[in-house]
Design a protein around this motif. Structure first.
Motif, PDB file in Angstrom:
ATOM      1  N   GLY A 135       1.247   1.304  25.075  1.00  0.00           N
ATOM      2  CA  GLY A 135       0.736   0.427  26.119  1.00  0.00           C
ATOM      3  C   GLY A 135       1.732  -0.603  26.619  1.00  0.00           C
ATOM      4  O   GLY A 135       1.458  -1.317  27.588  1.00  0.00           O
ATOM      5  N   SER A 136       2.886  -0.695  25.986  1.00  0.00           N
ATOM      6  CA  SER A 136       3.879  -1.686  26.405  1.00  0.00           C
ATOM      7  C   SER A 136       4.592  -1.240  27.683  1.00  0.00           C
ATOM      8  O   SER A 136       4.642  -0.055  28.002  1.00  0.00           O
ATOM      9  N   ILE A 137       5.139  -2.209  28.395  1.00  0.00           N
ATOM     10  CA  ILE A 137       5.881  -1.938  29.631  1.00  0.00           C
ATOM     11  C   ILE A 137       7.176  -2.738  29.561  1.00  0.00           C
ATOM     12  O   ILE A 137       7.162  -3.973  29.625  1.00  0.00           O
ATOM     13  N   HIS A 138       8.274  -2.029  29.413  1.00  0.00           N
ATOM     14  CA  HIS A 138       9.573  -2.675  29.236  1.00  0.00           C
ATOM     15  C   HIS A 138      10.284  -2.739  30.584  1.00  0.00           C
ATOM     16  O   HIS A 138      10.952  -1.796  30.999  1.00  0.00           O
ATOM     17  N   ASP A 139      10.151  -3.853  31.259  1.00  0.00           N
ATOM     18  CA  ASP A 139      10.719  -4.002  32.606  1.00  0.00           C
ATOM     19  C   ASP A 139      11.902  -4.978  32.603  1.00  0.00           C
ATOM     20  O   ASP A 139      11.907  -5.985  33.318  1.00  0.00           O
ATOM     21  N   ASP A 140      12.911  -4.644  31.793  1.00  0.00           N
ATOM     22  CA  ASP A 140      14.103  -5.482  31.729  1.00  0.00           C
ATOM     23  C   ASP A 140      14.765  -5.621  33.092  1.00  0.00           C
ATOM     24  O   ASP A 140      15.382  -6.657  33.395  1.00  0.00           O
ATOM     25  N   ARG A 150      -5.914  -4.749  33.246  1.00  0.00           N
ATOM     26  CA  ARG A 150      -4.702  -5.548  33.342  1.00  0.00           C
ATOM     27  C   ARG A 150      -3.980  -5.547  31.995  1.00  0.00           C
ATOM     28  O   ARG A 150      -4.628  -5.614  30.945  1.00  0.00           O
ATOM     29  N   SER A 151      -2.649  -5.472  32.038  1.00  0.00           N
ATOM     30  CA  SER A 151      -1.865  -5.581  30.805  1.00  0.00           C
ATOM     31  C   SER A 151      -0.555  -6.307  31.080  1.00  0.00           C
ATOM     32  O   SER A 151      -0.045  -6.285  32.207  1.00  0.00           O
ATOM     33  N   ARG A 152      -0.037  -6.947  30.053  1.00  0.00           N
ATOM     34  CA  ARG A 152       1.156  -7.783  30.187  1.00  0.00           C
ATOM     35  C   ARG A 152       2.426  -6.935  30.039  1.00  0.00           C
ATOM     36  O   ARG A 152       2.559  -6.190  29.074  1.00  0.00           O
ATOM     37  N   LYS A 153       3.352  -7.100  30.962  1.00  0.00           N
ATOM     38  CA  LYS A 153       4.659  -6.471  30.849  1.00  0.00           C
ATOM     39  C   LYS A 153       5.596  -7.397  30.057  1.00  0.00           C
ATOM     40  O   LYS A 153       5.275  -8.579  29.838  1.00  0.00           O
ATOM     41  N   ASP A 154       6.756  -6.893  29.675  1.00  0.00           N
ATOM     42  CA  ASP A 154       7.726  -7.745  28.978  1.00  0.00           C
ATOM     43  C   ASP A 154       8.080  -8.967  29.821  1.00  0.00           C
ATOM     44  O   ASP A 154       8.297 -10.067  29.293  1.00  0.00           O
ATOM     45  N   SER A 155       8.136  -8.786  31.143  1.00  0.00           N
ATOM     46  CA  SER A 155       8.491  -9.894  32.031  1.00  0.00           C
ATOM     47  C   SER A 155       7.462 -11.019  31.994  1.00  0.00           C
ATOM     48  O   SER A 155       7.787 -12.177  32.279  1.00  0.00           O
ATOM     49  N   PHE A 156       6.225 -10.696  31.629  1.00  0.00           N
ATOM     50  CA  PHE A 156       5.174 -11.710  31.500  1.00  0.00           C
ATOM     51  C   PHE A 156       5.594 -12.768  30.489  1.00  0.00           C
ATOM     52  O   PHE A 156       5.525 -13.978  30.759  1.00  0.00           O
ATOM     53  N   TYR A 157       6.027 -12.309  29.338  1.00  0.00           N
ATOM     54  CA  TYR A 157       6.406 -13.240  28.263  1.00  0.00           C
ATOM     55  C   TYR A 157       7.703 -13.959  28.602  1.00  0.00           C
ATOM     56  O   TYR A 157       7.880 -15.140  28.250  1.00  0.00           O
TER      57      TYR A 157
END
Length: 488
Positions: free
Chosen positions: A400-405, A468-475
């Protein structure tokens, strides 16, 4: 007055995100809402048509007839949005978790005046925005409201061909005044028109005018702009009478222009391109048409219909700040089609020193510092960067993670240059990233091109859970806000 700092962002800097009603709300026919121009932006698969880089949507009068006659054959994604209308509390809670200080959104004209011709507002439409603003206030998030963001009553398009008629001035001012009266105690920051210079790129998008019903597209674009200038100034007048302490701004899509070479002819063309782009804040911030436009209009055979009082109104009621979007820079050169390219969103001349996004947009953070300095030097009014971000395909991993570096890298480099500009002495009020939550694309009405820190489970056809889910960019952005831009 901004706090003086030696380096970095001032105390009270407004960090947040930006959206538009037609791209997030959905609930197209609920609570008395009328139909808007955006509600007739049909989805056309850009990957099948080869229009991946189509930045704007246009609708002709003939297409509107076809859509109305055969609605079952088409999809209109802006009608369903991401269901913010019913999920606003959940979404605002996520914005608050990131630490937003401000949230930019628009009020849908057709929720308040369904046809644009009414004299009394639709109470059910206001009731929705009452709830949104109350939810923002609960988390101490300042609302930044855009009054006209790429949508207007379709009835006004059909009756008057949109902003080709000065009849729309009174309609818009009535809408603006109703919003000001409703939220005079709750909303401090306002923008009259989103990216008014979009009229030069898509007449239907920016002005609600059918391109097949005008003889001279550029004439029509500037005529619409003139009426919008007057309407914006009269809205400022009404706003200041109703809300003396409010801050009301204009907005453009800002594109810094570079000359392809140091050849004087190329340098001159870059100047001309810059003048066309900055024509809009010239009028709204300085209160007059710049002298260079007289020659431009004459050479292009553009003759505007105006009234003598228009220019006094524009002069008397200028904006408090200049808001703008920034996504890219352009390269210009002296060539046969140079004048046609000036003011357009896309340039066929690519900068060999810049990387491009998947959608062909050049990535130029330093250009942001250049344009911030140039605009502040020119106007000496506070600036507000209200759109900036990276459209990209996001992959949801098995967990479920989204790694949007890639998105983090993009925004980080732009924030660095914003910090440099502030240290240069630029008065920058705040920064709201575009599409802080995934939303429907303005140009192609797709979901594939995503901007958000928050992922929305929905595809281009409108299928999905809408979870809705949090991407890495959220944090990452949460930490940026917590540290006022110090930890990047």
């Amino acid at each position: 007055m901004k706090t003086k700092v030696e380096y970095g962002f001032p105390k009270g800097f407004l960090w947040g995100g930006a959206t538009a009603a037609n791209q997030i709300e959905g609930a197209c026919l609920e609570d008395g809402k009328g139909m808007s121009t955006s509600d007739y932006a049909a989805y056309k698969d850009p990957y099948a048509t080869g229009e991946v880089n189509n930045f704007t949507f246009n609708v002709t009068s003939k297409e509107l007839e076809e859509y109305r006659a055969n609605e079952e054959k088409y999809k209109f994604p802006k009608r369903w949005g991401i269901d913010f209308y019913h999920r606003y509390a959940e979404d605002i809670a996520l914005f608050a978790e990131m630490g937003f200080k401000v949230f930019r959104f628009s009020i849908s004209w057709v929720r308040i005046f369904p046809t644009g011709l009414e004299t009394e507002p639709n109470e059910a439409g206001f009731a929705f925005y009452d709830k949104v603003i109350a939810e923002l206030k609960k988390y101490h998030i300042e609302p930044l409201i855009t009054l006209s963001h790429y949508e207007m009553p379709i009835v006004l398009s059909e009756k008057y061909n949109g902003w080709q008629s000065r009849e729309l001035i009174d309609c818009f001012v009535r809408f603006a005044a109703a919003c000001f009266k409703r939220y005079k105690n709750d909303v401090k920051y306002w923008i009259t028109f989103n990216e008014m210079n979009m009229n030069l790129n898509s007449l239907y998008t920016g002005a609600g005018s059918f391109p097949d019903k005008v003889d001279h597209l550029e004439q029509a674009a500037y005529q619409a702009s003139h009426y919008q200038f007057v309407a914006s100034s009269l809205a400022v007048k009404a706003g200041k009478e109703i809300m003396p302490d409010a801050k009301i701004g204009c907005m453009i899509n800002r594109i810094e222009s570079y000359a392809k070479t140091c050849r004087p002819e190329d340098q001159l063309q870059a100047l001309k391109a810059d003048q066309i782009n900055l024509f809009y804040p010239e009028v709204q911030a300085r209160g007059e048409y710049p002298s260079y436009m007289s020659r431009y209009f004459k050479e292009k055979n553009i003759m505007l219909e105006t009234e003598p009082e228009d220019f006094q109104i524009i002069r008397d009621y200028t904006v408090d700040f200049i808001a703008f979007s920034y996504y890219m820079t352009h390269v210009t050169e002296d060539r046969p089609d140079a004048n046609e390219l000036a003011g357009k969103l896309d340039s066929p001349i690519k900068n060999p020193y810049l990387k491009l996004t998947e959608w062909g947009w050049p990535i130029d953070p330093i250009g942001l510092r250049i344009t911030l300095n140039k605009m502040y030097d020119r106007y000496k009014k506070p600036l507000f960067l209200v759109e900036n971000g990276l459209g990209a395909r996001d992959k949801v991993e098995a967990d479920g993670s989204i790694h949007d570096d890639y998105r983090i890298d993009y925004i980080r480099e732009h924030v660095k240059q914003m910090k440099e500009a502030v240290t240069d002495g630029v008065d920058l009020m705040g920064y709201t990233t575009w599409g802080c939550i995934d939303l429907i694309s303005c140009g192609t009405s797709e979901m594939t091109k995503r901007y958000g820190f928050i992922y929305v489970d929905q595809d281009d056809e409108g299928n999905g859970t809408l979870n809705r889910s949090r991407k890495d960019s959220f944090y990452w952005y949460k930490k940026v806000i917590e540290t006022n831009g110090e930890e990047l």
